[in-house]
Design a protein around this motif. Sequence first.
Motif, short mmCIF file in Angstrom:
data_model
loop_
_atom_site.label_atom_id
_atom_site.label_comp_id
_atom_site.label_asym_id
_atom_site.label_seq_id
_atom_site.Cartn_x
_atom_site.Cartn_y
_atom_site.Cartn_z
N GLU A 192 0.65 1.12 37.09
CA GLU A 192 -0.77 1.19 36.79
C GLU A 192 -1.26 -0.21 36.47
N VAL A 193 -2.43 -0.55 37.02
CA VAL A 193 -2.99 -1.88 36.81
C VAL A 193 -4.42 -1.75 36.30
N THR A 194 -4.94 -2.86 35.79
CA THR A 194 -6.33 -2.93 35.36
C THR A 194 -7.01 -4.09 36.07
N ASP A 195 -8.32 -4.12 36.02
CA ASP A 195 -9.04 -5.24 36.63
C ASP A 195 -8.66 -6.57 35.99
N GLU A 196 -8.30 -6.55 34.71
CA GLU A 196 -7.92 -7.78 34.01
C GLU A 196 -6.61 -8.36 34.55
N MET A 197 -5.80 -7.55 35.21
CA MET A 197 -4.52 -8.00 35.76
C MET A 197 -4.68 -8.62 37.15
N LYS A 198 -5.89 -8.59 37.68
CA LYS A 198 -6.15 -9.16 38.99
C LYS A 198 -6.26 -10.67 38.86
N VAL A 199 -5.31 -11.41 39.45
CA VAL A 199 -5.28 -12.87 39.30
C VAL A 199 -5.52 -13.61 40.61
N SER A 200 -5.53 -12.89 41.72
CA SER A 200 -5.80 -13.52 43.02
C SER A 200 -6.31 -12.46 43.98
N GLU A 201 -6.75 -12.91 45.15
CA GLU A 201 -7.25 -11.98 46.15
C GLU A 201 -6.15 -11.23 46.86
N GLY A 202 -4.91 -11.73 46.79
CA GLY A 202 -3.84 -11.08 47.54
C GLY A 202 -3.95 -11.45 49.00
N GLY A 203 -3.57 -10.51 49.86
CA GLY A 203 -3.67 -10.76 51.29
C GLY A 203 -2.38 -11.22 51.94
N LYS A 207 15.99 -11.13 48.92
CA LYS A 207 16.33 -12.05 47.84
C LYS A 207 17.34 -11.39 46.92
N ASN A 208 18.15 -12.19 46.28
CA ASN A 208 19.14 -11.68 45.34
C ASN A 208 18.50 -11.50 43.97
N LEU A 209 17.58 -10.53 43.90
CA LEU A 209 16.85 -10.23 42.67
C LEU A 209 16.87 -8.73 42.43
N PRO A 210 16.68 -8.30 41.17
CA PRO A 210 16.53 -6.87 40.91
C PRO A 210 15.36 -6.32 41.72
N LEU A 211 15.47 -5.08 42.15
CA LEU A 211 14.43 -4.48 42.99
C LEU A 211 13.06 -4.49 42.30
N ALA A 212 13.04 -4.30 41.00
CA ALA A 212 11.76 -4.31 40.29
C ALA A 212 11.10 -5.69 40.35
N GLU A 213 11.91 -6.74 40.33
CA GLU A 213 11.36 -8.09 40.45
C GLU A 213 10.75 -8.31 41.83
N ILE A 214 11.42 -7.80 42.85
CA ILE A 214 10.89 -7.92 44.21
C ILE A 214 9.59 -7.13 44.35
N CYS A 224 -1.51 -7.75 46.85
CA CYS A 224 -2.69 -7.13 46.24
C CYS A 224 -3.31 -7.96 45.12
N GLY A 225 -2.62 -9.02 44.67
CA GLY A 225 -3.22 -9.92 43.70
C GLY A 225 -3.13 -9.52 42.25
N TYR A 226 -2.33 -8.50 41.93
CA TYR A 226 -2.19 -8.05 40.55
C TYR A 226 -0.88 -8.58 39.96
N ASN A 227 -0.97 -9.13 38.75
CA ASN A 227 0.21 -9.62 38.05
C ASN A 227 0.69 -8.53 37.09
N VAL A 228 1.71 -7.80 37.49
CA VAL A 228 2.18 -6.67 36.70
C VAL A 228 3.50 -7.02 36.00
N PRO A 229 3.65 -6.64 34.74
CA PRO A 229 4.93 -6.85 34.06
C PRO A 229 6.01 -5.99 34.72
N VAL A 230 7.21 -6.52 34.81
CA VAL A 230 8.30 -5.77 35.42
C VAL A 230 8.52 -4.45 34.69
N ARG A 231 8.37 -4.47 33.36
CA ARG A 231 8.62 -3.26 32.57
C ARG A 231 7.64 -2.13 32.88
#
Length: 226
Positions: free
Chosen positions: A166-177, A118-125, A134-141
């Motif tokens: 680094e992630v926390t359990d609170e950042m888990k928004v889906s099962e991933g897969g 995709k034509n996106l910054p690598l951090a966005e990808i 993995c189901g974690y919603n992490v801020p790009v920053r």
Amino acid sequence: ILSLRRITITIDVTKMDTISDVVIKPLEKSIYMKPFTMHFTQNGTKRTWDLLSVHDSVAIIIYNITRDVLIFVKQFRPAVYFGTIPEEERKVNAVIDTQKYPAELGITIELCAGIVDKNLPLAEIAKEEVLEECGYNVPVRSLEKIGSYRSGVGTLGSIQTAFYCEVTDEMKVSEGGGVDDEIIDIVEMKVDEVRKYISQENIRSPPSFMFGIYWFLYHKVKQRIH
């Protein structure tokens, strides 16, 4: 030997561990790779080299600080499976005996990763891959860029860029897969379990996994005094 099953938390392992109707065929038109032969003269000697053109990629080391575990993915890799089958049994149009060569021979533990298509910054990808696999919603920053390196230098030479977050359990928004027809399990390991895993003689993980783990141990884990 560390069990790969005991900490799987997302996908029914029978989906990954069961394969059938395995047939080796010539490469058809692919959107992922293109084979070439490069002809060149080096120091006055004419040479050729077979190679593949593939997408660049990203890989992410994920550390859950809530439970002090590293997050990896487990999946079936056809290329790894193919490499375990003796050459005389993997000829073109050969039907592979999956009783003799079960799917587990091709199952690997890896960093969360994905191709750059995709034509996106690598951090966005990288952010998208962490969410999808993995189901974690992490801020790009929060994605720390480690660096880029060439992978598969004998045939590919594509660029992979590694990130750490680094992630926390609170950042888990889906099962991933994964998405679409991907079958991916999540594997969690404590640091001591990771050390035990990489100390095995036969590690079913790619070099990028080893690079990421040693980077993490060197830069993020305090040295213990024995």
